[in-house]
Design a protein around this motif. Sequence first.
Motif, PDB file in Angstrom:
ATOM      1  N   ASP A 144      -2.817 -25.773 -15.630  1.00  0.00           N
ATOM      2  CA  ASP A 144      -2.978 -24.653 -14.710  1.00  0.00           C
ATOM      3  C   ASP A 144      -3.932 -25.104 -13.611  1.00  0.00           C
ATOM      4  O   ASP A 144      -4.357 -26.265 -13.581  1.00  0.00           O
ATOM      5  CB  ASP A 144      -3.480 -23.400 -15.430  1.00  0.00           C
ATOM      6  N   ASP A 145      -4.291 -24.203 -12.712  1.00  0.00           N
ATOM      7  CA  ASP A 145      -5.086 -24.622 -11.553  1.00  0.00           C
ATOM      8  C   ASP A 145      -6.442 -25.188 -11.965  1.00  0.00           C
ATOM      9  O   ASP A 145      -6.867 -26.236 -11.460  1.00  0.00           O
ATOM     10  CB  ASP A 145      -5.278 -23.452 -10.588  1.00  0.00           C
ATOM     11  N   PHE A 183      -6.001 -28.546 -13.653  1.00  0.00           N
ATOM     12  CA  PHE A 183      -5.616 -29.543 -12.646  1.00  0.00           C
ATOM     13  C   PHE A 183      -6.839 -30.044 -11.889  1.00  0.00           C
ATOM     14  O   PHE A 183      -7.031 -31.248 -11.718  1.00  0.00           O
ATOM     15  CB  PHE A 183      -4.604 -28.932 -11.674  1.00  0.00           C
ATOM     16  N   ARG A 184      -7.678 -29.123 -11.449  1.00  0.00           N
ATOM     17  CA  ARG A 184      -8.867 -29.505 -10.690  1.00  0.00           C
ATOM     18  C   ARG A 184      -9.825 -30.332 -11.539  1.00  0.00           C
ATOM     19  O   ARG A 184     -10.450 -31.281 -11.044  1.00  0.00           O
ATOM     20  CB  ARG A 184      -9.575 -28.261 -10.152  1.00  0.00           C
ATOM     21  N   LYS A 233      -6.178 -34.437  -6.076  1.00  0.00           N
ATOM     22  CA  LYS A 233      -6.614 -33.043  -6.082  1.00  0.00           C
ATOM     23  C   LYS A 233      -6.346 -32.338  -4.753  1.00  0.00           C
ATOM     24  O   LYS A 233      -6.149 -31.124  -4.712  1.00  0.00           O
ATOM     25  CB  LYS A 233      -8.110 -32.970  -6.430  1.00  0.00           C
ATOM     26  N   GLY A 271      -3.213 -29.949  -4.343  1.00  0.00           N
ATOM     27  CA  GLY A 271      -3.183 -28.704  -5.088  1.00  0.00           C
ATOM     28  C   GLY A 271      -2.259 -28.758  -6.293  1.00  0.00           C
ATOM     29  O   GLY A 271      -1.341 -29.576  -6.387  1.00  0.00           O
ATOM     30  N   ARG A 272      -2.511 -27.854  -7.219  1.00  0.00           N
ATOM     31  CA  ARG A 272      -1.778 -27.859  -8.487  1.00  0.00           C
ATOM     32  C   ARG A 272      -0.287 -27.614  -8.316  1.00  0.00           C
ATOM     33  O   ARG A 272       0.546 -28.276  -8.942  1.00  0.00           O
ATOM     34  CB  ARG A 272      -2.403 -26.807  -9.420  1.00  0.00           C
ATOM     35  N   ASP A 273       0.107 -26.660  -7.467  1.00  0.00           N
ATOM     36  CA  ASP A 273       1.513 -26.290  -7.374  1.00  0.00           C
ATOM     37  C   ASP A 273       2.378 -27.439  -6.854  1.00  0.00           C
ATOM     38  O   ASP A 273       3.451 -27.725  -7.390  1.00  0.00           O
ATOM     39  CB  ASP A 273       1.687 -25.067  -6.477  1.00  0.00           C
ATOM     40  N   SER A 318       3.972 -19.602  -9.064  1.00  0.00           N
ATOM     41  CA  SER A 318       4.362 -20.298  -7.836  1.00  0.00           C
ATOM     42  C   SER A 318       5.871 -20.443  -7.747  1.00  0.00           C
ATOM     43  O   SER A 318       6.512 -21.009  -8.636  1.00  0.00           O
ATOM     44  CB  SER A 318       3.720 -21.689  -7.801  1.00  0.00           C
TER      45      SER A 318
END
Length: 384
Positions: free
Chosen positions: A284-285, A288-289, A298, A301-303, A333
């Motif tokens: 998830d976000d 991911f970060r 990074k 972005g995650r999507d 997303s």
Amino acid sequence: MRTSISDTALRQLIEREASRAGFAAVAVTRPDAIPLAPARLSQFVGDGFHGSMAWMAETLERRAAPSALWPEVRSIIVLAMNYGPDTDPRELQTLTDRGAISVYARNRDYHDVIKGRLKEIAGKIVARTGGDVKVFVDTAPVMEKPLAEAAGLGWQGKHTNLVSREFGSWLFLGTIFTTAEIAPDAPEVDRCGSCHACLDACPTNAFPAPYRLDARRCISYLTIENKGPIPLEFRQKIGNRIYGCDDCLAACPWNKFAQAASEQKLAALDDLREPRLADLLALDDAAFRAFFSGSPVKRIGRDRFVRNVLIAAGNSADAALVDPCQALLGDASALVRGAAVWALSRLVEARAFSALAHQALTAETDPDVLAEWRTALEANGAQT
């Protein structure tokens, strides 16, 4: 205020500090040393080869000539840092349950690594010479590769990247603009000859001609700069490349002279060498970060990243990835949901895919995702 220092002493200072900071090579050129670059850049943008990178068109004038960016510049110091891999990165493409991340992005963000070191060197130059300096690493409108060629660090190969006789195609570049007058180095000459290995290696035929790149067809552009769905014609060709592509770089014969870079100098991130697609699909976000903290990955972005991973999953023929992909059909997303549709259309048989569509289409409203379903159903010969 300028301090008296001989050109020889200044060069020795620059070379000593560059070596201490981990740079493999350093040379000097003049701001007027790339007279052909503006026309080539203008043609690149005029042909639309920059794709959605609007900033290239917006900064065309400043990018075309160093003096347009900073009129006071008198000399440009170009520094190169080796990031050569210890193995051929293309070998990872055979591990279809893993994601292939471009070599440069497996290390801590080179913008941060290099810029800090450039500032240290620039500060010592000012302390000895007075005057003023500015440092640039990639993100500013500076044409580093033509400047590096003019300074003699290498030449722009047919893949448009810098090639060095000592380091092959694996060099990060940074520049120090200075008001100090420093004797320039001799430019390098093109040593590609009749070789076209880099052009032949491109999976998506992104080179319409030698020395010309259509970014819209480049996997690096498609997986990094492109913000929308990846065009259908390129998805299978992407394979398991989830961030960037090294194929044209890795194919260069001059790499035989290159040495693997010191991971300590580059701050290598070992978790990014062979990440499992199943693990990446679950990010998830926040995860991911955390996972890509310090990495240039990074920034997309995650999507966008999970979109890339789903394309790789669809190319994997790995039934173990069906459930993780199916879970993303309900992602917040639309970009992710659309990529999940394509991945599943490749991983499950037509009847099962039709059943998934029947369930998902009752709630789906995004036009792009709906278009993905229609296209995939037609390709599979499935019916809702």
